[in-house]
Write a protein that holds these residues in place. Sequence first.
Motif, PDB file in Angstrom:
ATOM      1  N   ASN A  61       1.188  -1.529  -0.192  1.00 58.62           N
ATOM      2  CA  ASN A  61       0.301  -0.388  -0.102  1.00 58.62           C
ATOM      3  C   ASN A  61       0.608   1.103  -0.078  1.00 58.62           C
ATOM      4  O   ASN A  61       0.254   2.674   0.119  1.00 58.62           O
ATOM      5  N   CYS A  62       1.945   1.348  -0.080  1.00 59.56           N
ATOM      6  CA  CYS A  62       3.280   2.107   0.378  1.00 59.56           C
ATOM      7  C   CYS A  62       3.761   2.193  -1.599  1.00 59.56           C
ATOM      8  O   CYS A  62       4.039   2.130  -1.670  1.00 59.56           O
ATOM      9  N   LEU A  63       2.683   3.964  -2.165  1.00 55.42           N
ATOM     10  CA  LEU A  63       3.229   3.866  -3.210  1.00 55.42           C
ATOM     11  C   LEU A  63       4.118   5.858  -2.992  1.00 55.42           C
ATOM     12  O   LEU A  63       3.870   6.637  -3.081  1.00 55.42           O
ATOM     13  N   THR A  64       5.511   4.838  -4.004  1.00 55.48           N
ATOM     14  CA  THR A  64       6.650   6.021  -4.289  1.00 55.48           C
ATOM     15  C   THR A  64       6.568   6.320  -5.557  1.00 55.48           C
ATOM     16  O   THR A  64       6.485   5.955  -6.230  1.00 55.48           O
ATOM     17  N   TYR A  65       7.258   7.711  -5.204  1.00 52.46           N
ATOM     18  CA  TYR A  65       7.447   8.404  -6.477  1.00 52.46           C
ATOM     19  C   TYR A  65       8.682   9.742  -6.199  1.00 52.46           C
ATOM     20  O   TYR A  65       9.166   9.692  -5.307  1.00 52.46           O
ATOM     21  N   LYS A  66       9.401   9.633  -7.746  1.00 52.19           N
ATOM     22  CA  LYS A  66      10.418   9.918  -8.011  1.00 52.19           C
ATOM     23  C   LYS A  66      10.660  11.372  -8.201  1.00 52.19           C
ATOM     24  O   LYS A  66      11.412  12.399  -8.309  1.00 52.19           O
ATOM     25  N   THR A  67       9.894  12.233  -9.744  1.00 54.77           N
ATOM     26  CA  THR A  67       9.358  13.051  -9.620  1.00 54.77           C
ATOM     27  C   THR A  67       7.864  13.551  -9.765  1.00 54.77           C
ATOM     28  O   THR A  67       7.077  12.741  -9.306  1.00 54.77           O
ATOM     29  N   SER A  68       7.785  14.897 -10.185  1.00 58.52           N
ATOM     30  CA  SER A  68       6.474  15.471  -9.952  1.00 58.52           C
ATOM     31  C   SER A  68       5.190  14.677 -10.615  1.00 58.52           C
ATOM     32  O   SER A  68       4.353  14.388 -10.440  1.00 58.52           O
ATOM     33  N   GLU A  69       5.452  14.118 -12.239  1.00 55.90           N
ATOM     34  CA  GLU A  69       5.071  13.777 -12.995  1.00 55.90           C
ATOM     35  C   GLU A  69       4.708  12.730 -12.090  1.00 55.90           C
ATOM     36  O   GLU A  69       3.296  12.282 -12.426  1.00 55.90           O
ATOM     37  N   ASP A  70       5.286  11.339 -11.721  1.00 55.02           N
ATOM     38  CA  ASP A  70       5.466  10.544 -11.023  1.00 55.02           C
ATOM     39  C   ASP A  70       3.931  11.077  -9.904  1.00 55.02           C
ATOM     40  O   ASP A  70       3.361   9.289  -9.486  1.00 55.02           O
ATOM     41  N   PHE A  71       4.386  11.467  -9.229  1.00 61.07           N
ATOM     42  CA  PHE A  71       3.643  12.390  -8.103  1.00 61.07           C
ATOM     43  C   PHE A  71       1.897  11.899  -8.546  1.00 61.07           C
ATOM     44  O   PHE A  71       1.275  11.229  -7.476  1.00 61.07           O
ATOM     45  N   VAL A  72       1.943  12.306  -9.714  1.00 64.25           N
ATOM     46  CA  VAL A  72       0.250  12.832  -9.868  1.00 64.25           C
ATOM     47  C   VAL A  72      -0.574  10.849 -10.451  1.00 64.25           C
ATOM     48  O   VAL A  72      -1.039  11.079  -9.319  1.00 64.25           O
ATOM     49  N   ALA A  73       1.042  10.572 -10.806  1.00 67.81           N
ATOM     50  CA  ALA A  73       0.156   9.194 -11.301  1.00 67.81           C
ATOM     51  C   ALA A  73      -0.035   8.455 -10.323  1.00 67.81           C
ATOM     52  O   ALA A  73      -1.198   8.016 -10.032  1.00 67.81           O
ATOM     53  N   LYS A  74       0.617   8.494  -8.971  1.00 69.47           N
ATOM     54  CA  LYS A  74       0.365   7.894  -8.227  1.00 69.47           C
ATOM     55  C   LYS A  74      -0.657   8.183  -7.233  1.00 69.47           C
ATOM     56  O   LYS A  74      -0.914   7.145  -6.956  1.00 69.47           O
ATOM     57  N   VAL A  75      -0.612   9.714  -7.770  1.00 73.69           N
ATOM     58  CA  VAL A  75      -1.773   9.890  -6.291  1.00 73.69           C
ATOM     59  C   VAL A  75      -3.485   9.148  -6.735  1.00 73.69           C
ATOM     60  O   VAL A  75      -4.842   9.026  -6.588  1.00 73.69           O
ATOM     61  N   ARG A  76      -3.152   9.779  -8.389  1.00 72.62           N
ATOM     62  CA  ARG A  76      -4.507   8.601  -9.326  1.00 72.62           C
ATOM     63  C   ARG A  76      -4.729   7.551  -8.791  1.00 72.62           C
ATOM     64  O   ARG A  76      -6.002   6.988  -9.158  1.00 72.62           O
ATOM     65  N   GLU A  77      -3.001   6.367  -8.993  1.00 69.76           N
ATOM     66  CA  GLU A  77      -3.621   4.883  -8.721  1.00 69.76           C
ATOM     67  C   GLU A  77      -4.343   5.478  -7.653  1.00 69.76           C
ATOM     68  O   GLU A  77      -4.753   4.104  -7.317  1.00 69.76           O
ATOM     69  N   ALA A  78      -3.915   6.036  -6.141  1.00 67.80           N
ATOM     70  CA  ALA A  78      -4.080   5.622  -5.011  1.00 67.80           C
ATOM     71  C   ALA A  78      -5.822   5.879  -4.592  1.00 67.80           C
ATOM     72  O   ALA A  78      -6.380   5.151  -4.767  1.00 67.80           O
ATOM     73  N   MET A  79      -5.987   6.815  -5.567  1.00 71.49           N
ATOM     74  CA  MET A  79      -7.716   6.977  -6.177  1.00 71.49           C
ATOM     75  C   MET A  79      -8.879   6.489  -6.093  1.00 71.49           C
ATOM     76  O   MET A  79     -10.212   6.396  -6.057  1.00 71.49           O
ATOM     77  N   GLU A  80      -8.154   5.555  -7.819  1.00 69.79           N
ATOM     78  CA  GLU A  80      -9.390   5.218  -8.100  1.00 69.79           C
ATOM     79  C   GLU A  80      -9.366   3.158  -7.283  1.00 69.79           C
ATOM     80  O   GLU A  80      -9.925   3.159  -8.174  1.00 69.79           O
ATOM     81  N   ASN A  81      -8.065   2.747  -6.631  1.00 69.62           N
ATOM     82  CA  ASN A  81      -8.371   1.913  -6.405  1.00 69.62           C
ATOM     83  C   ASN A  81      -8.434   1.242  -4.503  1.00 69.62           C
ATOM     84  O   ASN A  81      -8.375   2.506  -4.111  1.00 69.62           O
ATOM     85  N   GLU A  82      -8.252  -0.088  -4.320  1.00 67.61           N
ATOM     86  CA  GLU A  82      -8.986   0.186  -2.894  1.00 67.61           C
ATOM     87  C   GLU A  82      -7.215  -1.139  -2.604  1.00 67.61           C
ATOM     88  O   GLU A  82      -6.590  -1.548  -3.050  1.00 67.61           O
ATOM     89  N   PRO A  83      -7.205   0.083  -0.921  1.00 63.43           N
ATOM     90  CA  PRO A  83      -5.720  -1.052  -1.036  1.00 63.43           C
ATOM     91  C   PRO A  83      -6.118  -1.975   0.093  1.00 63.43           C
ATOM     92  O   PRO A  83      -7.453  -2.823  -0.334  1.00 63.43           O
ATOM     93  N   GLN A  84      -5.099  -2.755   0.100  1.00 68.15           N
ATOM     94  CA  GLN A  84      -5.059  -4.695   0.161  1.00 68.15           C
ATOM     95  C   GLN A  84      -4.859  -4.180   1.572  1.00 68.15           C
ATOM     96  O   GLN A  84      -4.069  -3.623   2.450  1.00 68.15           O
ATOM     97  N   PRO A  85      -5.306  -5.870   2.219  1.00 71.34           N
ATOM     98  CA  PRO A  85      -5.175  -6.318   3.390  1.00 71.34           C
ATOM     99  C   PRO A  85      -3.912  -6.607   4.534  1.00 71.34           C
ATOM    100  O   PRO A  85      -3.558  -6.613   3.577  1.00 71.34           O
ATOM    101  N   LEU A  86      -3.874  -6.046   5.253  1.00 63.73           N
ATOM    102  CA  LEU A  86      -2.317  -5.955   5.544  1.00 63.73           C
ATOM    103  C   LEU A  86      -2.280  -7.588   6.322  1.00 63.73           C
ATOM    104  O   LEU A  86      -2.955  -8.239   6.667  1.00 63.73           O
ATOM    105  N   THR A  87      -0.471  -8.763   6.348  1.00 68.12           N
ATOM    106  CA  THR A  87      -1.118  -9.922   6.301  1.00 68.12           C
ATOM    107  C   THR A  87      -0.949  -9.826   8.138  1.00 68.12           C
ATOM    108  O   THR A  87      -0.028  -8.738   8.440  1.00 68.12           O
ATOM    109  N   PRO A  88      -1.033 -10.497   8.816  1.00 77.21           N
ATOM    110  CA  PRO A  88      -0.401 -10.760  10.359  1.00 77.21           C
ATOM    111  C   PRO A  88       1.100 -10.939   9.809  1.00 77.21           C
ATOM    112  O   PRO A  88       1.613 -10.438  10.694  1.00 77.21           O
TER     113      PRO A  88
END
Length: 784
Positions: free
Chosen positions: A650-677
């Motif tokens: 669930n951790c989405l890292t970005y290197k550039t400002s354009e990558d930041f935009v892509a990661k924000v969109r990815e997070a807003m459009e999808n559902e996070p995965q539940p954590l394993t034990p």
Amino acid sequence: MDKQSQTTVGTASNSSAFSFISKGWREVRDSADADLQLMKDRANSFKNLAASFDREIENLIHSAAPTFSVPAIRQSSEIDFMKKLQPKISEFRRVYSAPEISRKVMEKWGPRAKLGIDLSRIRNAIVAEVRETEEEDMDGIIEYSKVSKGRRARFTEDAQFGDWEPIRAIKTRLREFEKKSSTVEIFGGLKNNEFLEKFKSSLKAIYKEPDESKDVPPLDVPELLAYLVRQSGPLLDQLDLCDKIVENLCSKRKNELVLRSLADGEPPIVDNDKINDELDLRIASVLQSTGHCYEGGLWTDLTKHDVSDGKRHVAIVTTASLPWMTGTAVNPLFRAAYLAKSAKQKVTLLVPWLCRSDQELVYPNNLTFSSPEEQENYIRNWLEERIGFKADFKISFYPGKFSKERRSIIPAGDTSQFISSKDADIAILEEPEHLNWYHHGKRWTDKFNHVVGIVHTNYLEYIKREKNGALQAFLVKHINNWVTRAYCHKVLRLSAATQDLPKSVICNVHGVNPKFLKIGEKVAEEKELGQQAFSKGAYFLGKMVWAKGYKELIDLLAKHKNDLDGFKLDVYGNGEDAHEVQSTAKSLDLNLNFLKGRDHADDSLHGYKVFINPSVSDVLCTATAEALAMGKFVVCADHPSNEFFRSFPNCLTYKTSEDFVAKVREAMENEPQPLTPEQRYTLSWEAATQRFIEYSELDRVLNSEHNGTKLRLSNGKVIAKSVSMPSLSEMADGGLAFAHYCLTGNEFLRLCTGAIPNTRDYDEQHCKDLRLLPPQVENPIYGW
């Protein structure tokens, strides 16, 4: 022989011959420090000893006949055996009493010489023959030890003294006697060689196996150079030369290790650590063989706290306290609780006490305390509400003052004095550089057996943002190196975002409040039931100062305002730069909704799906870990401070400002995965405490009965390195600590480096609040 000597011989007790031999050996060993007259007396005593031995053999022959009830031929053989031994013993006595010995000794040695006769070869020859039945020749050697000016001269047997016929005769007769009497039974089945067995037992009783040869080979020149080079490691490590030089100097030792590994069936791989261990073992063995014991030098004192009650003591010293919701207030508190939870060691948490005027500047919501007891109750209630169990540890306070310029609390006086000597065992310094910038008191490593520093803050990153930041950062960098090296045994850096400090390793030793993990479990359960866990979009939470990521956040949103059209971000936080941050965002027409700061576990924050954190000044963002624990997406920079979180899906890292935009969109459009034990455990304080114990070497310290590094010999014995070997590095660290103590004792120099005035000692208000004696009484200065 004079009358006095004859009288002494006449009155000597008729003890056994072997008792006299044993006594003679002890007297010979003691004669090493005698003068020439004592040497003559010892020679005469040895003549008398041989005569007594002769008489005892005769008594033994007479007493042997009635002991055994055997046929006449067997009895006669035993007596014949002893009679044949008698002339050999007499010859043995004659050889040692020969006047040629005294004459030759007088010719070789001066009047100040000292004599010592080594009879160990005689003893070893007899005992070896008694133990073994197979025949082997042994050339006897008469050794004379001469100790003069530290040198020892040894004389081998000269031809005029004859060979070792008496010893050979004893060996031969014993063997023949054992063979003849091995099958005859007497007295209800006892063997006829009972006499011989008793004779063997008597010899074994006076024979003592040497524990271990003390003849340790001296260090050769390459070993001495290798040790000197390794002690210069702090300098040579900068040039990446230390290990290479040591390896080349110890090439001979490396070849021996390879051969040993092959003989043991192990892979012939010898690394630098193994070479260093072997070098430590050699140095410690040589020093131990000389009886040397290093007890400290000019700057160091190895006399530390002794654990008398069988339970170790851990003191955690930090630079902040609740209700100030900062990392150095919260994380040390959890660390104290979980270290005390195991009940294997006693724990004390030492936090700063602020006077009322400083409390009003630091603590939120106008919250103040009139006494340390009141603040302690607040801290314990807050902690127990979150961890769910009663933590059994002690909370103590030391005087502190708040610096508006540095926005941090600076200790006043000697912080180490607030840990009693009986509890001064293990110290954990949260932010060691901060605690020791102006520390003027006892050295932590002198008072405590083991000192661990934990680096929380990237001070260089904050200082670079100020006026003349580059110059200030240069000075602070070297001061941090100075104080951590002088006052810590081990330093832990939460991430690579911190300054590279001496004696440091990188490891995240922080966990997540159990409350956040429970929220994450609840979210996972709702998803399994098909319910919607998140009803809100994205948010950011943090103290509202520019350095906490607000500058990076505004820059990214301003640059990609059109790309993120319709994206709305809620911002929670309070701080000194709140007005300026909000004004800047408004002027750029950014879609940011500013709200007051609140606890990250607040119910109003559970519904958010995405946590945005563009900060690159953090060392390890606690809010990021908490958001992951609650099952949210986290969008953060590809930065060393976030290295620990990259393994979480669930951790989405970005290197550039354009990558930041892509990661924000990815997070807003999808559902996070539940954590394993496994992922939940990695984020927990149980796992963080285990990592801390391992990387700080606290497990070795807690499980060891003695302090210091131990070296194990091949025979299983252990040598304590720290009490045997002086270290140039330790001496240098001690010199740095002494210099720092002198500099911080000068008020003018303290003020020049930015210290709060009059903080070398605590003030009157601290004396009243903490019920302390005035500094003049606590630390009196006597002068004339």
